[in-house]
Design a protein around this motif. Sequence first.
Motif, PDB file in Angstrom:
ATOM      1  N   LEU A 117       0.840  -1.205   0.000  1.00 27.34           N
ATOM      2  CA  LEU A 117       0.000   0.000   0.000  1.00 27.34           C
ATOM      3  C   LEU A 117       0.870   1.248   0.000  1.00 27.34           C
ATOM      4  N   VAL A 118       2.003   1.177   0.700  1.00 29.04           N
ATOM      5  CA  VAL A 118       2.977   2.275   0.682  1.00 29.04           C
ATOM      6  C   VAL A 118       3.497   2.453  -0.738  1.00 29.04           C
ATOM      7  N   GLU A 119       3.929   1.359  -1.347  1.00 27.07           N
ATOM      8  CA  GLU A 119       4.504   1.417  -2.693  1.00 27.07           C
ATOM      9  C   GLU A 119       3.492   1.914  -3.720  1.00 27.07           C
ATOM     10  N   ALA A 120       2.231   1.542  -3.540  1.00 30.93           N
ATOM     11  CA  ALA A 120       1.172   1.972  -4.454  1.00 30.93           C
ATOM     12  C   ALA A 120       0.726   3.412  -4.185  1.00 30.93           C
ATOM     13  N   ASP A 121       1.216   3.997  -3.099  1.00 31.73           N
ATOM     14  CA  ASP A 121       0.901   5.381  -2.721  1.00 31.73           C
ATOM     15  C   ASP A 121      -0.604   5.600  -2.562  1.00 31.73           C
ATOM     16  N   ILE A 122      -1.228   4.728  -1.765  1.00 31.43           N
ATOM     17  CA  ILE A 122      -2.676   4.842  -1.554  1.00 31.43           C
ATOM     18  C   ILE A 122      -3.047   5.022  -0.082  1.00 31.43           C
ATOM     19  N   LEU A 123      -2.088   5.392   0.756  1.00 26.47           N
ATOM     20  CA  LEU A 123      -2.358   5.513   2.185  1.00 26.47           C
ATOM     21  C   LEU A 123      -2.570   6.951   2.671  1.00 26.47           C
ATOM     22  N   ARG A 124      -2.331   7.936   1.844  1.00 26.19           N
ATOM     23  CA  ARG A 124      -2.436   9.330   2.300  1.00 26.19           C
ATOM     24  C   ARG A 124      -3.810   9.624   2.893  1.00 26.19           C
ATOM     25  N   GLY A 125      -3.790  10.069   4.159  1.00 27.97           N
ATOM     26  CA  GLY A 125      -5.026  10.429   4.838  1.00 27.97           C
ATOM     27  C   GLY A 125      -5.857   9.269   5.335  1.00 27.97           C
ATOM     28  N   LYS A 126      -5.371   8.053   5.192  1.00 29.57           N
ATOM     29  CA  LYS A 126      -6.128   6.861   5.600  1.00 29.57           C
ATOM     30  C   LYS A 126      -5.662   6.351   6.956  1.00 29.57           C
ATOM     31  N   ARG A 127      -6.586   5.766   7.724  1.00 26.18           N
ATOM     32  CA  ARG A 127      -6.232   5.056   8.947  1.00 26.18           C
ATOM     33  C   ARG A 127      -5.763   3.668   8.525  1.00 26.18           C
ATOM     34  N   ALA A 128      -4.690   3.183   9.137  1.00 30.96           N
ATOM     35  CA  ALA A 128      -4.166   1.861   8.795  1.00 30.96           C
ATOM     36  C   ALA A 128      -3.344   1.310   9.948  1.00 30.96           C
ATOM     37  N   THR A 129      -3.130   0.007   9.905  1.00 41.77           N
ATOM     38  CA  THR A 129      -2.268  -0.659  10.859  1.00 41.77           C
ATOM     39  C   THR A 129      -1.383  -1.639  10.104  1.00 41.77           C
ATOM     40  N   SER A 130      -0.414  -2.210  10.817  1.00 35.39           N
ATOM     41  CA  SER A 130       0.520  -3.155  10.220  1.00 35.39           C
ATOM     42  C   SER A 130       1.312  -3.815  11.343  1.00 35.39           C
ATOM     43  N   TYR A 131       2.246  -4.656  10.940  1.00 36.67           N
ATOM     44  CA  TYR A 131       3.215  -5.168  11.891  1.00 36.67           C
ATOM     45  C   TYR A 131       3.982  -3.959  12.438  1.00 36.67           C
ATOM     46  N   PRO A 132       4.348  -3.954  13.711  1.00 36.68           N
ATOM     47  CA  PRO A 132       4.956  -2.752  14.302  1.00 36.68           C
ATOM     48  C   PRO A 132       6.162  -2.179  13.555  1.00 36.68           C
ATOM     49  N   THR A 133       6.984  -3.023  12.941  1.00 37.95           N
ATOM     50  CA  THR A 133       8.197  -2.511  12.292  1.00 37.95           C
ATOM     51  C   THR A 133       7.912  -1.702  11.032  1.00 37.95           C
ATOM     52  N   LEU A 134       6.700  -1.745  10.517  1.00 35.60           N
ATOM     53  CA  LEU A 134       6.347  -0.983   9.307  1.00 35.60           C
ATOM     54  C   LEU A 134       5.661   0.334   9.607  1.00 35.60           C
ATOM     55  N   ARG A 135       5.323   0.570  10.840  1.00 34.36           N
ATOM     56  CA  ARG A 135       4.458   1.709  11.154  1.00 34.36           C
ATOM     57  C   ARG A 135       5.065   3.053  10.784  1.00 34.36           C
ATOM     58  N   THR A 136       6.377   3.204  10.892  1.00 36.88           N
ATOM     59  CA  THR A 136       7.017   4.453  10.458  1.00 36.88           C
ATOM     60  C   THR A 136       6.871   4.613   8.946  1.00 36.88           C
ATOM     61  N   ASP A 137       7.002   3.516   8.195  1.00 37.88           N
ATOM     62  CA  ASP A 137       6.815   3.574   6.745  1.00 37.88           C
ATOM     63  C   ASP A 137       5.395   4.023   6.397  1.00 37.88           C
ATOM     64  N   LEU A 138       4.408   3.486   7.098  1.00 34.75           N
ATOM     65  CA  LEU A 138       3.021   3.875   6.850  1.00 34.75           C
ATOM     66  C   LEU A 138       2.811   5.356   7.171  1.00 34.75           C
ATOM     67  N   LYS A 139       3.353   5.771   8.298  1.00 36.35           N
ATOM     68  CA  LYS A 139       3.231   7.185   8.694  1.00 36.35           C
ATOM     69  C   LYS A 139       3.882   8.083   7.637  1.00 36.35           C
ATOM     70  N   ASN A 140       5.075   7.713   7.188  1.00 39.46           N
ATOM     71  CA  ASN A 140       5.774   8.510   6.175  1.00 39.46           C
ATOM     72  C   ASN A 140       5.027   8.528   4.842  1.00 39.46           C
TER      73      ASN A 140
END
Length: 178
Positions: A117-140
């Motif tokens: 989802l990060v690579e596809a650039d579809i997370l902007r403004g969305k609520r999401a969760t993941s494995y803890p080690t990815l959370r900075t990537d999701l936030k960024n």
Amino acid sequence: MADMTGKSILIISMDAFEKSELFYPRSELKDAGATVHVASEEKGEIRSMDGLDWSDPVDVDKTFADVDIGDYDALVIPGGVANPDQMRTKETAVKIVRDFHAAGKPVAAICHAPWMLVEADILRGKRATSYPTLRTDLKNAGAKVVDEECVVDGNLITSRNPDDLPAFVKGITTAVTG
């Protein structure tokens, strides 16, 4: 579980997916009546990981290049560390994610799979969760990161780890059946 008869689900994956994160949703969705296909970069089979050990393979039904999103009601992406890490370098796989999202179809990613989802650039403004080690990537990538077993925001469904699989599958079935 909701009746999924007549619904078609696509799972995209490569070698080294977390076994439970593909096998459990596939089994549950099939048991509910859905048709479930697995797509990967090449035909044949892909191998799972069970923790740090290689485990059972799964047959590939079609290649990424052969996927027509019009044939499917939802997309499921299992995690495992290596699976989404290598899959996000495959433009055909990333395009599948973008196309499902653009069509407003459910896109479900668990554990390390939100890297797609990060690579596809579809997370902007969305609520999401993941494995803890990815959370900075999701936030960024612009997501509002939360720590919940299953997060549904629009057509995006995310979960943290294999313990969340029942809630993850419920999120998928609810999104597909309304």
